[in-house]
Design an enzyme around this catalytic site. Structure first.
Site, PDB file in Angstrom:
ATOM      1  N   SER A  11       0.834  -1.213   0.000  1.00 47.84           N
ATOM      2  CA  SER A  11       0.000   0.000   0.000  1.00 47.84           C
ATOM      3  C   SER A  11       0.862   1.254   0.000  1.00 47.84           C
ATOM      4  O   SER A  11       1.984   1.248   0.536  1.00 47.84           O
ATOM      5  CB  SER A  11      -0.894   0.020   1.244  1.00 47.84           C
TER       6      SER A  11
ATOM      7  N   TYR B  71      -2.721  -0.885  10.295  1.00 49.69           N
ATOM      8  CA  TYR B  71      -2.719  -1.350   8.897  1.00 49.69           C
ATOM      9  C   TYR B  71      -1.514  -0.787   8.153  1.00 49.69           C
ATOM     10  O   TYR B  71      -0.810  -1.510   7.447  1.00 49.69           O
ATOM     11  CB  TYR B  71      -4.030  -0.927   8.230  1.00 49.69           C
TER      12      TYR B  71
END
Ligand code: NAD
Length: 258
Positions: A148, A161
């Site tokens: 990400s 996360y």
């Protein structure tokens, strides 16, 4: 579309919706036989398989809940069984580690349970699936994981996360060196805000959209195929000299101080 993946076999985790679905459909359109992995609900995965077949491709669905212990073995038991029937062995060419969860919770509110769940699905299962995959991957194969953009520019609203995507980029470098002698490349893609269920809070309201776009050089919300096309490049022959890298797929998010 060119059939650059003709004769190749791909396993794509979390392929029943979102980015994974687009990756599965794109790899199949390029000629790969695709194992469409799902977690709990088989129906949507079977729909992806049906869509791929209707478009002239080939695919099959395999289930395994990545939040559970033994998920990697369960996944490959299903993949092995299907591949043995189709090809006579369990070898394949392309692993796409795409499945993931992103509970929207800040640092202070992240409980031990939430932290464990993110770690189990996004890191632990991915590591163990990759271990099983390496035993079966053919030489000159490909491993691609969905990291990400939040590794480069963390989002405090999803602190755990953000932190737990970094190991994917790190592992890609170790594995690139370990598997390089076999011609296997290992890379990650780092999407920004992409229009899926996971990013619905951002994408489905005008304020969130405007915020995301204000951070990007390219002025629209990213779509699953914006990521899938880059994964297809990394899965194909044209990326043969790229390994141990993270490819930013964020539409140029936060690339200057401007
Ligand atoms: P999504 O929520 O639509 O898809 C996630 C997929 O992971 C689903 O197919 C889901 O079934 C699967 N999954 C989740 N938990 C699972 C479990 N316990 N067992 C098996 N499968 C499970 O989200 P998406 O946006 O398509 O996300 C795909 C990947 O891209 C994820 O790794 C995510 O972290 C990453 N990513 C997404 C964005 C974004 O903005 N959407 C940005 C950067 C990275």
């Amino acid at each position: 579309m060119s059939k650059s993946l003709s004769g190749k076999i791909a396993v794509v985790t979390g392929a029943s919706r979102g980015i994974g679905r687009s990756i599965a459909e794109t790899l199949a359109a390029k000629g790969a036989l695709v194992a469409v992995h799902y977690g709990k609900s088989k129906g949507p995965a079977e729909e992806v398989v049906a869509k791929i077949k209707a478009a002239g491709g080939d695919a099959f669905a395999v289930g395994a809940d990545l939040a559970k212990k033994g998920a990697a073995q369960a996944l490959f038991a299903a993949v092995d069984q299907e591949l043995k029937q189709r090809t006579g062995d369990t070898k394949f060419d392309i692993l796409v580690n795409n499945a993931g969860i992103a509970p929207f919770v800040n640092f202070a509110d992240t409980t031990e349970e939430i932290l464990d769940e993110i770690y189990t699905v996004n890191v632990r299962s991915l590591f163990l699936i990759t271990q099983e995959a390496v035993k079966r991957l053919r030489d000159n194969g490909r491993i691609i994981s969905t990291s990400s953009g939040v590794v480069r520019t963390p989002l405090p609203a999803v602190a755990a996360y953000s932190m737990l995507k970094a190991p994917l980029d790190n592992l890609a470098k170790s594995l690139a060196v370990e598997l390089g002698p076999r011609g296997i490349t290992v890379n990650t893609v780092a999407p920004g805000v992409i229009n899926t269920d996971m990013a619905a809070d951002f994408v489905n309201n005008a304020e969130g959209q405007a915020f995301a776009i204000s951070k990007q050089a390219l002025k629209r919300i990213g779509q699953p195929d914006d990521v899938a096309d880059v994964v297809a490049f990394l899965a194909g022959p044209d990326s043969r000299w790229v390994t141990g890298q993270t490819i930013d797929v964020t539409g140029g998010s936060v690339i200057t101080f401007a």
